[in-house]
Design an enzyme around this catalytic site. Structure first.
Site, PDB file in Angstrom:
ATOM      1  N   ASP A   1       0.827  -1.202   0.000  1.00 37.59           N
ATOM      2  CA  ASP A   1       0.000   0.000   0.000  1.00 37.59           C
ATOM      3  C   ASP A   1       0.866   1.260   0.000  1.00 37.59           C
ATOM      4  OD1 ASP A   1      -1.491   2.214   1.829  1.00 37.59           O
ATOM      5  OD2 ASP A   1      -2.919   1.090   0.600  1.00 37.59           O
TER       6      ASP A   1
ATOM      7  N   ASP B   1      -5.736   4.381 -11.191  1.00 33.83           N
ATOM      8  CA  ASP B   1      -7.099   3.868 -11.338  1.00 33.83           C
ATOM      9  C   ASP B   1      -8.083   5.035 -11.214  1.00 33.83           C
ATOM     10  OD1 ASP B   1      -9.590   2.626 -11.095  1.00 33.83           O
ATOM     11  OD2 ASP B   1      -8.736   0.898 -10.056  1.00 33.83           O
TER      12      ASP B   1
END
Length: 457
Positions: free
Chosen positions: A340, A363
């Site tokens: 992450d 994204d």
């Protein structure tokens, strides 16, 4: 891309003087070249300026001063010095080659081609000029012209790199027999380079001659046992021959190879990272989040060896591809982190430690109800600002217009960032950001691309 030209000699046979007693005495010029060799480039510049005050037409001093300025990253001064050297002595090929290095680093390919055209008129049979021209034409996608240039370089002096590159280009042109012939000639000069045998294997595989492909891949493996890409290709060739056990063994070895390479390229964060210790130098650090398949990040790391690159990604396929490519290109200025990005940024990246941040085509979470999942939010920008040095660069790009608008709004309303363009204005795509295959396809379909480049203040 491999280095186009090798390090050029720093010394000249005329750098020593013979006084009456016949003893060799170092001139100021040779003192400057010694400074260059020692890496004391600023001192070298001072010495060469003194030399040129006394000898204003000393082309070698201008040339060496250009080398010094180039090492100091003062590219415009370097070009001026090299051009002055050419003006005095246009038949010395070295200044042309060094100027081409600068243009290539800036990705100013058309300028480089014009430089070589100019040089070829004065020094008509310089093998390196034609070879480098071939590399540039290849980068520009002009494969037929690349072949012509490589052929000329071979005609002047047959060398391994020319045969190897022309083999690659013939394969792109689907002239596979010519490709194989060029590769074989390359191996007759140097039979210890794994990449050539991989190229031979790939060409045979395209031609559906799988056993010959396997034979070539096995030679490549014997020369470089740590390259997972070769094991993958070997596995597919065995699979095509329905030799499933051997295919499985090759794929298992590929996975093992990635595991072995992991330690060379991966950062396993434990506390705040010491980039100087990780990279073994104090070069500026560029952080990219979400590098996808890694191709553009590898290209940037290869083009900028004086910068250290760290990429963060969650998908193993992209991480594996990046590690493979970095291994093949022997990059030592590129590392990867898996996990992450926000967690890494918060816990493992020191404040004021990054010189550049890159976020290319994240994204878009295109459904409106999912917009809150987009990474570019004020909390993220505030965290990022703590990690960036003052004056550093934040570069984002997207092919979703509404996400581009959100990025612009978020960045312009954040007190830590300033647009390098006028207000509400996007940046034209800079040449230093490589085009991805996905982006090229989008361009052909008429999709928009929006770049945003802000500085941290």
């Amino acid at each position: 891309m491999k280095k186009i030209i090798a390090i050029l000699l720093l010394f000249s046979h005329n750098a020593l003087s013979l006084p009456g007693d016949g003893k060799l005495v170092a001139t100021p010029y040779i003192k400057g070249t010694i400074y260059n060799q020692m890496g004391a480039y600023q001192e070298a510049v001072s010495v060469f300026k003194e030399v040129l005050n006394a000898e204003p037409n000393n082309d070698k001093a201008y040339y060496q001063m250009g080398v010094s300025y180039l090492a100091l990253r003062q590219q415009d001064k370097s070009i001026n010095a090299f051009e002055k050297s050419i003006e005095i002595n246009p038949k010395n090929p070295n200044p042309y080659l060094y100027i081409s290095v600068i243009y290539l680093e800036k990705k100013q390919y058309k300028k480089t081609l014009k430089l070589y055209q100019r040089a070829n008129k004065i020094i008509p049979n310089n093998r390196d000029f034609y070879y480098n021209t071939g590399v540039i034409q290849e980068i520009l996608g002009k494969n037929t012209k690349a072949v012509e240039a490589y052929k000329k370089s071979i005609e002047i002096k047959p060398k391994f790199d020319s045969y190897y590159r022309i083999g690659i280009v013939y394969s792109k042109l689907k002239q596979y027999k010519k490709s194989l012939d060029a590769y074989q000639k390359a191996t007759s000069i140097n039979n210890l380079i794994a990449e050539v045998y991989f190229g031979i294997g790939r060409t045979y595989e395209i031609m559906a001659q799988y056993q010959k492909a396997i034979d070539s891949y096995q030679i490549a493996v014997s020369l470089d046992q740590k390259n997972p890409i070769t094991y993958e290709a070997l596995g597919f060739s065995y699979y095509d021959l329905k030799q499933y056990k051997k295919a499985l063994s090759a794929f298992q070895t590929q996975e093992k190879g990635l595991t072995e390479l992991w330690d060379d390229y991966a950062i396993e964060p434990q506390g705040v990272l010491d980039f100087a210790k990780i990279f073994g130098n104090t070069h500026d650090v560029v952080l990219e989040i979400g590098f996808g398949n890694g191709d553009t990040l590898v290209e940037m790391a290869q083009a900028n060896p004086a910068l250290n690159y760290v990429g963060i990604e969650v998908y193993e396929a992209g991480i594996g591809r990046l590690i493979n490519s970095a291994h093949i290109k022997q990059l030592n200025n590129l590392k990867v982190m898996r996990g992450d990005a926000v967690e890494f940024l918060s816990a493992n990246i020191a404040d004021n430690s990054l010189a550049r941040f890159q976020l290319f085509f994240p994204d878009p979470w295109h459904k409106k109800k999912h917009h809150k999942r987009r990474i570019v939010q004020q909390d993220f920008l505030n965290l990022l600002a703590k990690k960036l040095k003052i004056g550093s660069v934040c570069h984002m790009a997207t092919d979703w217009q509404d996400y581009a608008q959100q990025m612009m709004e978020m960045l312009e309303t954040n007190k830590n960032f300033k647009n390098t363009q006028s207000a509400h204005t996007y940046t034209p795509r800079p040449e230093f950001r490589p085009l991805s295959k996905f982006e090229k396809r989008g361009n052909r379909l008429g999709h928009g691309i929006w770049d945003l480049i802000f500085t941290h203040r």
